[in-house]
Design a protein around this motif. Structure first.
Motif, PDB file in Angstrom:
ATOM      1  N   LYS A  97       0.759  -1.239   0.041  1.00  0.00           N
ATOM      2  CA  LYS A  97      -0.052   0.016   0.010  1.00  0.00           C
ATOM      3  C   LYS A  97       0.795   1.336   0.173  1.00  0.00           C
ATOM      4  O   LYS A  97       0.539   2.058  -0.679  1.00  0.00           O
ATOM      5  CB  LYS A  97      -0.928   0.147   1.204  1.00  0.00           C
ATOM      6  N   ILE A 146       2.668   1.672  -3.491  1.00  0.00           N
ATOM      7  CA  ILE A 146       1.537   2.125  -4.518  1.00  0.00           C
ATOM      8  C   ILE A 146       1.365   3.711  -4.322  1.00  0.00           C
ATOM      9  O   ILE A 146       1.124   4.192  -5.484  1.00  0.00           O
ATOM     10  CB  ILE A 146       0.141   1.332  -4.414  1.00  0.00           C
ATOM     11  N   GLU A 147       1.038   3.942  -3.123  1.00  0.00           N
ATOM     12  CA  GLU A 147       0.875   5.449  -2.844  1.00  0.00           C
ATOM     13  C   GLU A 147       1.833   6.375  -3.341  1.00  0.00           C
ATOM     14  O   GLU A 147       1.579   7.436  -3.985  1.00  0.00           O
ATOM     15  CB  GLU A 147       0.825   5.735  -1.482  1.00  0.00           C
ATOM     16  N   ASP A 185       1.659   6.056  -7.288  1.00  0.00           N
ATOM     17  CA  ASP A 185       0.727   6.781  -7.648  1.00  0.00           C
ATOM     18  C   ASP A 185       0.698   8.344  -7.696  1.00  0.00           C
ATOM     19  O   ASP A 185       0.593   9.121  -8.511  1.00  0.00           O
ATOM     20  CB  ASP A 185      -0.553   6.524  -6.703  1.00  0.00           C
ATOM     21  N   PHE A 200       1.488  -7.661  -3.807  1.00  0.00           N
ATOM     22  CA  PHE A 200      -0.023  -6.929  -3.881  1.00  0.00           C
ATOM     23  C   PHE A 200       0.385  -5.709  -5.053  1.00  0.00           C
ATOM     24  O   PHE A 200      -0.425  -5.406  -6.024  1.00  0.00           O
ATOM     25  CB  PHE A 200      -0.580  -6.161  -2.789  1.00  0.00           C
ATOM     26  N   PHE A 201       1.757  -5.050  -4.958  1.00  0.00           N
ATOM     27  CA  PHE A 201       2.128  -3.937  -5.903  1.00  0.00           C
ATOM     28  C   PHE A 201       2.113  -4.564  -7.207  1.00  0.00           C
ATOM     29  O   PHE A 201       1.684  -3.752  -8.235  1.00  0.00           O
ATOM     30  CB  PHE A 201       3.505  -3.453  -5.443  1.00  0.00           C
ATOM     31  N   ARG A 203       0.268  -6.918  -8.514  1.00  0.00           N
ATOM     32  CA  ARG A 203      -0.742  -7.212  -8.855  1.00  0.00           C
ATOM     33  C   ARG A 203      -1.586  -5.972  -9.382  1.00  0.00           C
ATOM     34  O   ARG A 203      -2.228  -5.660 -10.563  1.00  0.00           O
ATOM     35  CB  ARG A 203      -1.865  -7.831  -7.900  1.00  0.00           C
ATOM     36  N   TRP A 204      -1.210  -4.798  -8.632  1.00  0.00           N
ATOM     37  CA  TRP A 204      -1.682  -3.419  -9.041  1.00  0.00           C
ATOM     38  C   TRP A 204      -1.121  -2.818 -10.170  1.00  0.00           C
ATOM     39  O   TRP A 204      -1.852  -2.636 -11.157  1.00  0.00           O
ATOM     40  CB  TRP A 204      -1.094  -2.339  -7.783  1.00  0.00           C
ATOM     41  N   LEU A 205       0.085  -3.271 -10.561  1.00  0.00           N
ATOM     42  CA  LEU A 205       0.741  -2.954 -11.988  1.00  0.00           C
ATOM     43  C   LEU A 205       0.133  -3.546 -13.093  1.00  0.00           C
ATOM     44  O   LEU A 205      -0.194  -2.947 -14.088  1.00  0.00           O
ATOM     45  CB  LEU A 205       2.226  -3.303 -11.945  1.00  0.00           C
ATOM     46  N   ARG A 206      -0.202  -4.980 -12.689  1.00  0.00           N
ATOM     47  CA  ARG A 206      -0.893  -5.743 -13.854  1.00  0.00           C
ATOM     48  C   ARG A 206      -2.060  -5.187 -14.224  1.00  0.00           C
ATOM     49  O   ARG A 206      -2.712  -5.324 -15.212  1.00  0.00           O
ATOM     50  CB  ARG A 206      -0.734  -7.200 -13.360  1.00  0.00           C
ATOM     51  N   GLU A 207      -2.815  -4.860 -13.214  1.00  0.00           N
ATOM     52  CA  GLU A 207      -4.095  -4.092 -13.484  1.00  0.00           C
ATOM     53  C   GLU A 207      -4.079  -2.832 -14.493  1.00  0.00           C
ATOM     54  O   GLU A 207      -5.209  -2.862 -15.099  1.00  0.00           O
ATOM     55  CB  GLU A 207      -4.945  -3.637 -12.317  1.00  0.00           C
ATOM     56  N   TYR A 208      -2.859  -2.273 -14.391  1.00  0.00           N
ATOM     57  CA  TYR A 208      -2.984  -1.175 -15.416  1.00  0.00           C
ATOM     58  C   TYR A 208      -2.061  -1.630 -16.449  1.00  0.00           C
ATOM     59  O   TYR A 208      -1.698  -0.667 -17.565  1.00  0.00           O
ATOM     60  CB  TYR A 208      -2.138  -0.165 -14.759  1.00  0.00           C
TER      61      TYR A 208
END
Length: 134
Positions: free
Chosen positions: A31, A34-35, A38, A70-71, A73-78
């Motif tokens: 988290k 990611i912040e 972002d 989790f980071f 996963r976040w990157l893959r979502e984009y």
């Protein structure tokens, strides 16, 4: 903790990541990573890199540190393609070679940086100035 990325000589960031106060251990979490990414509009920068690249595929090289799960996963979502490597692999990830140089420079010019008890935004400003100075 510091994180960063670079692409050629045009793009490069060296970013401070601060502990996640909502974490049970009070440490760095995906988290908090990611912040930071972002805040610095990494996804937009990534899109610019893809547009400018003459390569068919562009990957983000990332190690498999637990903190990054989790980071990642976040990157893959984009839609960011990842090339996963073992943690702390300087032979596979060139940025690993830079960390020790930066740590040495920071500790030489700012030996008390890690002892500062000031608000996060002040530390960020000092780190940005330190990096410019180094």
């Amino acid at each position: 903790m510091m994180t960063g990325f670079f692409y050629g000589q045009k793009y490069g960031y060296f970013l401070p990541v601060f502990p996640d106060p909502s974490s049970a251990s009070g440490g760095i979490t995906a988290k908090s990573i990611i912040e930071v990414y972002d805040q610095y509009d990494f996804v937009d920068i990534w899109e610019d890199i893809k547009k400018e690249s003459e390569e068919e595929e562009v990957f983000l090289v990332i190690d498999n540190a637990k903190t990054y799960l989790f980071f990642m996963r976040w990157l893959r979502e984009y839609g960011i393609r990842l090339l996963e490597i073992p943690p702390y692999s300087p032979d596979l990830n060139p940025i690993e070679n830079i960390w020790s140089l930066i740590k040495d420079k920071l500790s030489k010019h700012y030996p008390d940086l890690h002892l500062m008890k000031v608000p996060e935004h002040v530390v960020k400003k000092i780190i940005e100035e330190a990096i410019t100075h180094c």
